[in-house]
Design a protein around this motif. Structure first.
Motif, PDB file in Angstrom:
ATOM      1  N   CYS B  34      43.075  32.349  40.632  1.00 50.92           N
ATOM      2  CA  CYS B  34      42.507  32.008  41.949  1.00 50.92           C
ATOM      3  C   CYS B  34      40.993  32.190  41.999  1.00 50.92           C
ATOM      4  O   CYS B  34      40.374  31.906  43.029  1.00 50.92           O
ATOM      5  CB  CYS B  34      43.192  32.804  43.058  1.00 50.92           C
ATOM      6  N   CYS B  45      45.922  40.720  40.278  1.00 54.28           N
ATOM      7  CA  CYS B  45      45.016  40.212  41.305  1.00 54.28           C
ATOM      8  C   CYS B  45      45.549  40.571  42.689  1.00 54.28           C
ATOM      9  O   CYS B  45      46.712  40.314  43.002  1.00 54.28           O
ATOM     10  CB  CYS B  45      44.888  38.701  41.166  1.00 54.28           C
ATOM     11  N   SER B  47      44.841  39.186  45.374  1.00 58.30           N
ATOM     12  CA  SER B  47      45.021  37.991  46.200  1.00 58.30           C
ATOM     13  C   SER B  47      46.258  37.195  45.803  1.00 58.30           C
ATOM     14  O   SER B  47      46.986  36.734  46.669  1.00 58.30           O
ATOM     15  CB  SER B  47      43.803  37.072  46.085  1.00 58.30           C
ATOM     16  N   CYS B  48      46.473  36.992  44.488  1.00 64.87           N
ATOM     17  CA  CYS B  48      47.563  36.092  44.074  1.00 64.87           C
ATOM     18  C   CYS B  48      48.523  36.747  43.094  1.00 64.87           C
ATOM     19  O   CYS B  48      49.460  36.106  42.623  1.00 64.87           O
ATOM     20  CB  CYS B  48      46.993  34.807  43.491  1.00 64.87           C
ATOM     21  N   SER B  50      48.321  37.385  40.073  1.00 61.29           N
ATOM     22  CA  SER B  50      48.194  36.992  38.671  1.00 61.29           C
ATOM     23  C   SER B  50      47.707  38.187  37.849  1.00 61.29           C
ATOM     24  O   SER B  50      46.961  39.031  38.339  1.00 61.29           O
ATOM     25  CB  SER B  50      47.195  35.836  38.547  1.00 61.29           C
TER      26      SER B  50
HETATM   27 ZN   LIG Z   1      44.183  35.724  41.844  1.00 56.40          ZN
END
Ligand SMILES: [Zn+2]
Lengths: 409, 144
Positions: B34, B45, B47-48, B50
């Motif tokens: 991302c 991550c 946020s996502c 990953s």
């Molecule tokens: Zn991410």
């Protein structure tokens, strides 16, 4: 009011121990003292206590602390009282977390009469431990692994919670809202002291029964600008205890109960952040608790007649006021002026002094006042028409909020 | 005994960050999926979720996020010895939420203002121990 009855618990008894500046009396004895007082207040026998819950976490953790000395656990209390519970729990966090557990325990039937207590140790000197000197003279960080992971990015800068954790978001608040001077904050802190002096269990009432003047506040020793010494609660050693039971059982006990109308839990931040001191995170968290609290209680911030809002640091009360919607965003410093938060004002805040006016018993004072006010039991501190109270204790995941009412749901 | 601040000690996740700092480079973890930066470094991550993360050098430019002057109450002997001192947070220009601690070297409390631009520099706080610091750009220019 919603048609669904969400809560069936009530606060039915309260007791507080003697309070000392330092470890003048063993913490275990003080916890027992408070617990016996709460049981007596409710008119119960020891044999009826079938649940025991507390938050044992010591604010001054040294790794070598002993049950009954630096902290007090549920199992210590079970042995000390000789009770035979069918439910006990040591809940991490603050008394907010163990209060939430107690309410759910009686509502689920895990127990009928929960003894909820909290004991706070103050070594008299020393600090919240994050650093220490090793034998070789090298200065290293210490603490838990979780502490350690964050400390590597801030300890080298001398950035230490909790005082910096109050000062930094306060500096953000001042810049964002062009509000929040020390002159404005004085109104809150002076009122807290005045309220605390009317509470016989307050450290200040017992040991230093004098009002705080504007000169005292503005001339006070600075800790971390703009936080001065009077924006910080005074550490004390003492304990408080409550009896939580079902509304139905509470009606037959010795005192008028305070009925639980709504509750909400603090939760951990969803993302990892460098620091947990940022203004937006604190406000967002408190707003989130507020949304869940009012939905659960089936009422809103305009319906409560008093508020007990955590004030380990003065700025925390400001964040709770705005987070719970008791005033508009950026308006709390204006709201606290002109006697609006005094016991006879538009919205009395911490009528028994909170932490700032009574000493650092971590939310015991807030829950006590909310409970006794709506039950009409506050004596000379009684706020007229206080039939619905909001209580918010702690911060972050170690927080909880409550709506307590004079009438059952 | 020579007083110095507590020394940062790297863990598995922060090893690359501190190695970068020792080479006077500010490396921040970035997600390949991302493209979000994150600090402090984490295993995935935020946020996502990953786990495809690598370290990327950032500008070192940012702005004052919050600040205080610790006057009394410092608990570490080094910071007790230098009190009062400035401490606060800066946010890097690359992304909201990329927040670092700083002592704002060369500044006075009255100089500090939220949003004021800062630039990274590196400070050796003890032999072989380096930390990032952020200096007000106005101070930097005035010193030239
Ligand atoms: Zn991410």
């Amino acid at each position: 009011m919603s048609m669904t009855k969400r809560h069936s618990a009530a606060f039915a008894g309260f007791g507080q121990s003697r309070v000392f500046r330092g470890p003048e009396a063993p913490l275990g004895d003080l916890a027992v003292e408070a617990s016996l007082a709460a049981i007596k207040d409710a008119g119960l026998d020891l044999s009826q206590i079938d649940g025991v819950v507390c938050t044992p976490d010591a604010p001054f953790s040294r790794g070598d602390s002993a049950d009954g000395a630096e902290f007090v656990s549920a199992s210590y209390m079970v042995k000390a009282l000789g009770v035979d519970p069918r439910w006990t729990a040591d809940v991490p966090g603050t008394i907010a977390n163990s209060t939430l557990a107690a309410i759910r325990a009686v509502e689920s039937g895990a127990c009928n009469y929960a003894l909820l207590f909290r004991a706070l140790h103050n070594p008299g000197s020393g600090t919240y431990g994050h650093t220490e000197e090793t034998k070789s003279g090298e200065i290293q960080m210490s603490g838990t692994d979780a502490h350690f992971a964050v400390e590597q990015f801030r300890a080298s800068y001398g950035l230490y919670p909790p005082a910096d954790g109050a000062a930094l978001p306060w500096s953000q608040y001042q810049a964002k809202y062009n509000s929040g001077s020390r002159e404005q904050m004085a109104a809150l802190v002076m009122q807290a002291r005045k309220n605390g002096l009317a509470y016989e269990g307050s450290y200040w009432a017992q040991y230093k029964p004098v009002d705080l003047t504007i000169g005292d506040y503005l001339g006070a020793r600075m800790v971390s600008r703009p936080v001065c010494i009077f924006d910080c609660d005074i550490p004390v050693q003492g304990a408080g205890a409550f009896i939580i039971t079902t509304a139905e059982r509470a009606r037959d006990l010795a005192q008028p109960p305070a009925y639980v109308h709504g509750i909400a839990d603090g939760v951990p931040a969803r993302r990892s952040v460098t620091v947990d001191e940022a203004l937006e995170e604190q406000l967002a968290h408190n707003r989130d608790i507020g949304r869940r609290l009012w939905a659960d209680a089936g009422c809103g911030p305009g319906d409560v007649s008093i508020a007990n809002l955590y004030d380990g640091f003065s700025i925390m009360t400001i964040f709770w006021m705005e987070g719970l919607g008791l005033c508009g965003e950026g308006e709390a410093f204006d709201f606290i002026q002109a006697g609006r938060i005094s016991p006879t004002g538009q919205l009395p805040i911490n009528p028994s002094g909170g932490n700032l006016g009574s000493g650092r018993l971590h939310g015991i004072n807030h829950l006590m006042d909310g409970m006794l006010q709506v039950a009409g039991r506050s004596g000379k501190r009684q706020v007229k028409g206080a039939d619905l109270a909001v209580v918010a204790v702690g911060m972050g995941w170690a927080a909880g909020a409550f709506v307590l009412g004079k009438d059952p749901l | 005994m020579i007083l110095h601040p507590p020394l940062p000690v790297a863990d598995d996740l922060s090893q690359a960050f501190w190695e970068g700092v020792n080479e006077r480079r500010l490396l921040v973890q970035r997600c390949a999926a991302c493209r979000r930066f994150q600090f402090p470094p984490d295993a995935s991550c935020a946020s996502c979720s990953s786990t495809e993360l690598s370290f990327e050098e950032v500008s070192g430019r940012g702005a004052v996020f919050s600040f205080t002057e610790t006057v009394s109450g410092a608990r570490h002997p080094y910071f007790q010895s230098i009190s009062p001192y400035l401490v606060g947070l800066v946010q890097l220009e690359e992304q909201e939420g990329l927040i670092f601690a700083s002592n704002f070297p060369g500044s006075e409390y009255a100089d500090l203002e939220i949003g004021a631009p800062v630039d990274v520099e590196f400070q050796e706080i003890a032999e072989g121990a380096v930390i990032p610091q952020f200096r007000l750009r106005t101070v930097r220019l005035a010193e030239r």
